[in-house]
Design an enzyme around this catalytic site. Sequence first.
Site, PDB file in Angstrom:
ATOM      1  N   HIS A   1       0.834  -1.205   0.000  1.00 56.33           N
ATOM      2  CA  HIS A   1       0.000   0.000   0.000  1.00 56.33           C
ATOM      3  C   HIS A   1       0.873   1.261   0.000  1.00 56.33           C
ATOM      4  O   HIS A   1       0.713   2.141  -0.857  1.00 56.33           O
ATOM      5  CB  HIS A   1      -0.914  -0.010   1.232  1.00 56.33           C
ATOM      6  CG  HIS A   1      -1.803   1.189   1.358  1.00 56.33           C
ATOM      7  ND1 HIS A   1      -3.134   1.161   1.016  1.00 56.33           N
ATOM      8  CD2 HIS A   1      -1.552   2.452   1.782  1.00 56.33           C
ATOM      9  CE1 HIS A   1      -3.662   2.367   1.206  1.00 56.33           C
ATOM     10  NE2 HIS A   1      -2.726   3.163   1.688  1.00 56.33           N
ATOM     11  N   GLU A   2       1.800   1.322   0.957  1.00 58.00           N
ATOM     12  CA  GLU A   2       2.660   2.508   1.039  1.00 58.00           C
ATOM     13  C   GLU A   2       3.580   2.601  -0.177  1.00 58.00           C
ATOM     14  O   GLU A   2       3.897   3.700  -0.647  1.00 58.00           O
ATOM     15  CB  GLU A   2       3.477   2.493   2.342  1.00 58.00           C
ATOM     16  CG  GLU A   2       2.641   2.501   3.615  1.00 58.00           C
ATOM     17  CD  GLU A   2       1.574   3.600   3.649  1.00 58.00           C
ATOM     18  OE1 GLU A   2       1.766   4.651   3.016  1.00 58.00           O
ATOM     19  OE2 GLU A   2       0.529   3.381   4.295  1.00 58.00           O
TER      20      GLU A   2
ATOM     21  N   HIS B   1       3.569   6.667  -6.890  1.00 56.36           N
ATOM     22  CA  HIS B   1       2.868   7.877  -7.324  1.00 56.36           C
ATOM     23  C   HIS B   1       3.814   9.081  -7.225  1.00 56.36           C
ATOM     24  O   HIS B   1       3.806   9.975  -8.093  1.00 56.36           O
ATOM     25  CB  HIS B   1       1.638   8.089  -6.436  1.00 56.36           C
ATOM     26  CG  HIS B   1       0.565   8.928  -7.054  1.00 56.36           C
ATOM     27  ND1 HIS B   1      -0.601   9.241  -6.387  1.00 56.36           N
ATOM     28  CD2 HIS B   1       0.458   9.540  -8.255  1.00 56.36           C
ATOM     29  CE1 HIS B   1      -1.366   9.992  -7.167  1.00 56.36           C
ATOM     30  NE2 HIS B   1      -0.741  10.192  -8.297  1.00 56.36           N
TER      31      HIS B   1
ATOM     32  N   HIS C   1       1.774   4.385  -2.919  1.00 54.75           N
ATOM     33  CA  HIS C   1       1.897   5.837  -2.757  1.00 54.75           C
ATOM     34  C   HIS C   1       3.269   6.307  -3.244  1.00 54.75           C
ATOM     35  O   HIS C   1       3.394   7.335  -3.919  1.00 54.75           O
ATOM     36  CB  HIS C   1       1.766   6.229  -1.280  1.00 54.75           C
ATOM     37  CG  HIS C   1       0.365   6.292  -0.766  1.00 54.75           C
ATOM     38  ND1 HIS C   1      -0.643   6.981  -1.405  1.00 54.75           N
ATOM     39  CD2 HIS C   1      -0.197   5.769   0.363  1.00 54.75           C
ATOM     40  CE1 HIS C   1      -1.754   6.884  -0.691  1.00 54.75           C
ATOM     41  NE2 HIS C   1      -1.516   6.155   0.378  1.00 54.75           N
TER      42      HIS C   1
END
Length: 676
Positions: free
Chosen positions: A467-468, A474, A471
């Site tokens: 999940h991190e 991105h 990010h």
Amino acid sequence: MNLLTTPFNTAHDTAPFSSIQQSDFLPAFEDAITETRNEIDQLVANSKPADFENTIAALAYSGMKLDRISNIFFNLHSAETNDELDKIAQEIAPKLSKLSNDITLNKDLFERIKTVYSKKEQFNLSVEQLTLLEKNYKDFVRNGALLPEDKKQQLRDIDAELSVLKLKYGEHVLADSNAYQMHLLDPVELAGLPEGAIEAAHELAKEQEKEGWLITLDYPSYIPFMTYAENRARREELAIAAGKKAFQTNDNNNEELVLRIVNLRHQRANLLGYPTHAHFVLEERMAKDPETVKTFLNDLLEKGKPAAENEFAELSAFAKEIDGIAQLEKWDSAYYSEKLKQLKFNLDDEKLKPYFKLENVLQGAFDIANRLFDINFKEVGTIDKYHPDVQTFEVRDNLGGLVAIFYADFFPRKGKRNGAWMTSFKPQYIQDGNNERPHVSIVCNFTKPTATKPSLLTFNEVTTLFHEFGHALHGMLANTTYPTLSGTSVYWDFVELPSQVMENWCYEEEALALFAKHYETGASLPMEYVEKIKESAAFLEGLATVRQLSFGLLDMGWHGQDPSAIKSVKTFELEQFANTNIYPDIADNAMSPSFSHIFNGGYSSGYYSYKWAEVLDADAFEYFKENGIFNKEVAKKFKDNILSKGGTMHPMELYKAFRGKEPSVEPLLRRAGLID
């Protein structure tokens, strides 16, 4: 010489952490604030007519030194804080708030922006330039540029107070988290705990020169105890301690702060012409308004609650059957959920953990990013770090060009807040023909290696890392001109798409084959386990959905109405949770005093974003599944239209450019097992 105010002269312009003195921060902030003011003064004093370059672009590139110092300081304040940094944060927050107000309330500056905005058709702007112009104009209007002078002063006072209150709130949560320890001396009280958790608890006690074992509120200590400890009374003690953070009679109590923060936010919104804080925030979100958010959350609640109630009944019957538990309580949730999961799927997280050695999982994330986006990660020792636990990597494309610098900080410690997050020390942007590459970090709280075992992750921690890392991608793959539109500078109900979509690869056999290998034997995760992971993906998803929705509804409760009549945090919470409560309430606990996402982070009126982005991520991953999870064409569309574009266009336009259509809610409902 103050290192923070001069060019860093380091590898890739990275922060020289080991050379920075804490005493450098205040003078560096003062220097950078002065420099930013001078840049704004020069912009305003420009005798040439206002145009895009001399006003909008100039504003976008102003304050770069201050942003850099702020990124370094506030990231340290989250990951490696101490009393001195806390004091500096309290002193500098109102000064930064004042500067921000001085810029957005600068009448002459706004006149220049307004001039460019009113003539935008004459400037032949690109989509990104037009987005930046409209964002600047809206930001100034939304933050008081049109207010009369007396109201502008009220706004300044509110913002200054809020900047300090939010910091105090976070410091209180961390202080209460650090203050609690459960000291166990009788090995009988460890019954049920996995060997690794027992060893970690013993090592923690040894570090503090104590006998026996220490259990804390840090996730790697807390979660295994709540999941496996047979001693129900001790589970109760630990659960209540966690729920009492900043909600007890001591100097760290946050109840008054919560009430003050929500009332100040409401007053601020009213001052700016909005009915509530939620109306103010949501105007610049995909959801648009509180009614849309509440309808979205309640529609999902209507679909999810029957499943949650059935799951609770099943779990209650199971606990009664095996242990004679008359009433299932919150401290029973993880324990009996794990036991039921083992019974239903013959799947035990402890059996899985040996296949999820942290280093292998991280390398797996790197390999998947390489297959999808053609980037390569190489650990390097030439980049300075703020703590010995931090790992540093160069990220390069297949031609060897630098894409990003990546920091990874995985283990809990005293000065680090709980949870997991992604952040950046430097954004990506293009200036004077140079594409400045970003410095991105992920921070987690995983179990530390012990004398006999490496760091082995639960499956939940595996998905947290992915999940991190989503990010981080991105941020790392950003390719925009202006720093204020780069990377994760997007609508908050869109920012969770890249992170949540990455979690999907953790459930796919083809992806697991890359990294799920036994840390001792090197054997791949058996196929039967892979199947069980997929089968169990929707296990108790109704309860998980209702829990998540309850947090979103609590957030909207605090921020979607006038809070001035609220006198008791606890009473208000009980009212907000009335439709979502499945487990009995715990009188000594309240969530809001430690709900850092909405009171100390950026999620006020935005906690629904996680569920909103789940709709996007389920729909997006279905596109990958239809074409192959490593399909280069789909990955390129995702990279070109989502990851690299930042906030340069409206997110729905970006999503449609990737997917070819607007997202559908059905893939999420199917994945959660809420529809066939």
